[in-house]
Design a protein around this motif. Sequence first.
Motif, PDB file in Angstrom:
ATOM      1  N   ASP A 272       0.764  -1.203   0.076  1.00 32.86           N
ATOM      2  CA  ASP A 272       0.095  -0.060  -0.039  1.00 32.86           C
ATOM      3  C   ASP A 272       0.938   1.178   0.105  1.00 32.86           C
ATOM      4  O   ASP A 272       0.902   1.941   0.964  1.00 32.86           O
ATOM      5  CB  ASP A 272      -0.963   0.181   1.289  1.00 32.86           C
ATOM      6  N   CYS A 273       1.593   1.587  -1.033  1.00 34.10           N
ATOM      7  CA  CYS A 273       2.556   2.644  -1.224  1.00 34.10           C
ATOM      8  C   CYS A 273       2.327   3.004  -2.601  1.00 34.10           C
ATOM      9  O   CYS A 273       2.001   2.217  -3.513  1.00 34.10           O
ATOM     10  CB  CYS A 273       3.891   2.097  -0.683  1.00 34.10           C
ATOM     11  N   PRO A 274       3.043   4.367  -2.900  1.00 31.56           N
ATOM     12  CA  PRO A 274       2.617   4.892  -4.206  1.00 31.56           C
ATOM     13  C   PRO A 274       3.340   3.963  -5.375  1.00 31.56           C
ATOM     14  O   PRO A 274       2.984   3.874  -6.452  1.00 31.56           O
ATOM     15  CB  PRO A 274       3.502   6.151  -4.286  1.00 31.56           C
ATOM     16  N   GLU A 275       4.489   3.440  -4.984  1.00 30.62           N
ATOM     17  CA  GLU A 275       5.164   2.760  -6.171  1.00 30.62           C
ATOM     18  C   GLU A 275       5.594   1.079  -5.876  1.00 30.62           C
ATOM     19  O   GLU A 275       5.256   0.765  -4.612  1.00 30.62           O
ATOM     20  CB  GLU A 275       6.739   3.493  -6.093  1.00 30.62           C
ATOM     21  N   THR A 276       5.930   0.375  -6.777  1.00 26.53           N
ATOM     22  CA  THR A 276       6.143  -0.947  -6.718  1.00 26.53           C
ATOM     23  C   THR A 276       7.847  -0.706  -6.360  1.00 26.53           C
ATOM     24  O   THR A 276       8.607  -0.244  -6.990  1.00 26.53           O
ATOM     25  CB  THR A 276       5.976  -1.822  -7.716  1.00 26.53           C
ATOM     26  N   ILE A 277       8.205  -1.844  -5.054  1.00 28.15           N
ATOM     27  CA  ILE A 277       9.617  -1.756  -4.707  1.00 28.15           C
ATOM     28  C   ILE A 277      10.478  -2.653  -5.609  1.00 28.15           C
ATOM     29  O   ILE A 277       9.875  -3.891  -5.209  1.00 28.15           O
ATOM     30  CB  ILE A 277       9.884  -1.758  -3.094  1.00 28.15           C
ATOM     31  N   GLU A 278      11.576  -2.664  -6.027  1.00 31.57           N
ATOM     32  CA  GLU A 278      12.252  -3.638  -6.808  1.00 31.57           C
ATOM     33  C   GLU A 278      13.463  -3.699  -6.094  1.00 31.57           C
ATOM     34  O   GLU A 278      14.265  -2.708  -5.880  1.00 31.57           O
ATOM     35  CB  GLU A 278      12.503  -3.420  -8.377  1.00 31.57           C
ATOM     36  N   LEU A 279      14.075  -5.044  -5.877  1.00 30.46           N
ATOM     37  CA  LEU A 279      15.231  -5.180  -5.234  1.00 30.46           C
ATOM     38  C   LEU A 279      16.173  -6.300  -5.943  1.00 30.46           C
ATOM     39  O   LEU A 279      15.558  -7.123  -6.644  1.00 30.46           O
ATOM     40  CB  LEU A 279      15.056  -5.868  -3.830  1.00 30.46           C
ATOM     41  N   SER A 296      14.373   1.791   1.642  1.00 31.79           N
ATOM     42  CA  SER A 296      14.622   3.421   1.594  1.00 31.79           C
ATOM     43  C   SER A 296      13.157   3.814   1.387  1.00 31.79           C
ATOM     44  O   SER A 296      12.280   3.328   0.449  1.00 31.79           O
ATOM     45  CB  SER A 296      15.269   3.679   0.211  1.00 31.79           C
ATOM     46  N   THR A 297      12.929   5.062   2.111  1.00 35.89           N
ATOM     47  CA  THR A 297      12.036   5.723   2.034  1.00 35.89           C
ATOM     48  C   THR A 297      12.005   6.878   0.886  1.00 35.89           C
ATOM     49  O   THR A 297      11.120   7.931   1.102  1.00 35.89           O
ATOM     50  CB  THR A 297      11.400   6.105   3.438  1.00 35.89           C
ATOM     51  N   SER A 298      13.261   7.152   0.156  1.00 32.04           N
ATOM     52  CA  SER A 298      13.427   8.220  -0.585  1.00 32.04           C
ATOM     53  C   SER A 298      12.264   8.261  -1.651  1.00 32.04           C
ATOM     54  O   SER A 298      11.812   7.306  -2.139  1.00 32.04           O
ATOM     55  CB  SER A 298      14.834   8.328  -1.223  1.00 32.04           C
ATOM     56  N   PRO A 299      12.104   9.588  -2.107  1.00 29.17           N
ATOM     57  CA  PRO A 299      11.241   9.769  -3.320  1.00 29.17           C
ATOM     58  C   PRO A 299      12.016   9.254  -4.626  1.00 29.17           C
ATOM     59  O   PRO A 299      13.252   8.909  -4.473  1.00 29.17           O
ATOM     60  CB  PRO A 299      10.930  11.115  -3.348  1.00 29.17           C
ATOM     61  N   GLU A 300      11.175   9.065  -5.806  1.00 23.39           N
ATOM     62  CA  GLU A 300      11.693   8.486  -6.744  1.00 23.39           C
ATOM     63  C   GLU A 300      12.901   9.675  -7.489  1.00 23.39           C
ATOM     64  O   GLU A 300      12.670  10.677  -7.432  1.00 23.39           O
ATOM     65  CB  GLU A 300      10.860   8.262  -8.021  1.00 23.39           C
TER      66      GLU A 300
END
Length: 653
Positions: A272-279, A296-300
């Motif tokens: 439930d966040c604005p973006e998909t997180i890729e690792l 990381s919680t940094s913006p894109e």
Amino acid sequence: MARGLRPLFLVWAIATASIAHSSDVIELVLDQSNAMWRPLPDHTPRIVAVRSAISAFIASPALSDLRTEVGLSTFGGRSDISESTGCEDVGRILPIGAIDRAAWSAALGDLDPRGGRPLVRAIEETALRLASVEGNRRIVVLTAGADLCSGDLGGLLDRFSRDDDSIEVRVIGIDLDQAMAGALSSLTPTRNASDTATLLGLLKWAMLPSGSGATRPELFDLDLARDGKPLNNASMSLNGPTADEEIIAPIDQGSVRFRLPPGRYGATISCDCPETIELTGLIHNGSGRAVDLALSTSPEVTLEVDPERPLAGDEAFFQFWGAPAGDNWLMLAVAGSPLSDFVVRSRAPGPTGEIPLTLPDAPTDLEVRFATDIGNGVLQLLGRIAFQSARRRISLHVPERAEIRSSITVAWSGGSLTGDHLMIDRAASDRAGAVLCMPIGDGGQTTVASPPIPGEYVVRYLSRRGQTVARSSIDIFEVLAELDGPTECSPNADIEVSWTGPDAEQDYLSIASVGEGDDQYRSFSPTSAGNPARLTAPKAPGRYELRYVRASDGEVLAREPLAVVAVELILEVPRVVGVGTRFEVSWTGTSGSGDFITVAREGSDPSHEIDSTYASLGSPVTLAAPFEAGRYVVRYISGASRQILAESPIEIR
């Protein structure tokens, strides 16, 4: 031990190293020639597939469990663009020892394939290093093709065979052609890989003892936090180089569990966040201990490409804004490829900057990715931007033919790039026979010496990474002799022919019919007789040729056409002469042996004559007029056929 080795790329397993309780000592010898930029059947560049497979392999816990020590060396990667150069270009990147994943990751990321493939030298130097090392020693070779430096493989292997110490050699071909792979398989333990998944499996075959694959699924626990709070209401999917499908598991109160073989994985987190997180870079050690990750919680990060559609093979500039503090990377990759499969990369210092990266030679869909290290060597994607590279359109202008060792001008247009090269090589070669390789200069053209050996050649315009951007054929010929004589003459005429040539003992010039054997002739003159040579044309009209013949082997070094043409016979006779007097007759035309000129009564048979003389006496000749007045004729008669070839009236008064 097999003898009589064929002169091709040979690697022989000198002896099978026994799997004992002592440690395994392995040197990974990696091809870094230009060919490593060429794509596999799935369009992945070979270097990208190799980097990805080795990165996954070094995550295997089997290496530490089995007390395996591994080193890394390369052949190619530092020399000129030409695959036929850099025959001493071998080097050790990482010394033999316990695997330091960070050091290996950095070394693999810095690989930049170029230059030649001195495979034999690399194996030889590796064997010398291993000679003083204790343990079960093994050389594992990854190569995209044969040795390009004409190394003495037979001699190298013979020295190995006389050595009491045993060193095992295994070969992994990277998309070798069928003939090469088959030949190697009959000579040494060899496997051939055509994709990243197969390559990873073959690395385990080559570098681990039998039965130590460490492929049994084990629990893998991850603890995930963001903003200091456990991640919740999310799911994670994992994929590895050999995974057939994604493995998905829910994240509950920051914890997620998988059961899968140890290895290196990439991950995608949906939440439930604005973006998909890729690792990427998740290491499953099979230790049973959870891996803690603070996302990381940094913006894109904002990215731009300059120019918007750069040329393939060119250097493009990538700007970024909004990068967090820490260890950040800018990575160039083929669009749609896994996050870990980059083509080139560079560190991104500071929150804002511009970094140049060199694009692949082939035009394709690309993307640049910005990632930050969130700990444990795991990278989190913070931004990406897709773009396309444009095809380079180089025009190459080369003469169709040139004499050996002459100067030829090679011109090009369409936009040169730093690192571009010109190469001249045999038309049928694989660039191993290059006779010239030079960087492109300014001005759009250059003058070079043509090859010293005649034959069909190809002039190639190469990118920095060795891709042929443009090509043109050229025929290189050798002038061994030249002839300068008449192209037409009358039968039996004496002619002069000027010549240039070796003038070796018993060399000669000749006249022969077109199609006659090189040793046949109608007239000849030795070169020792002088220059110009004097020859006598054949008596029969027809198509002939002048030849310069080398006596040592009978080869015709030069030939020029000669047409022998009969000239019409014309008589010049007085209109009226007195009875019993002598008169002159002039004639022109082609004479034959035994030809004669007669005076006879008009209408008489050719065999009837009153007076005659031979034409061989020249022109004019004299005849005696009959003593009886009347109408007569002067005739030119063939000595061979007794036919009248020319006739003119004369009145006797």
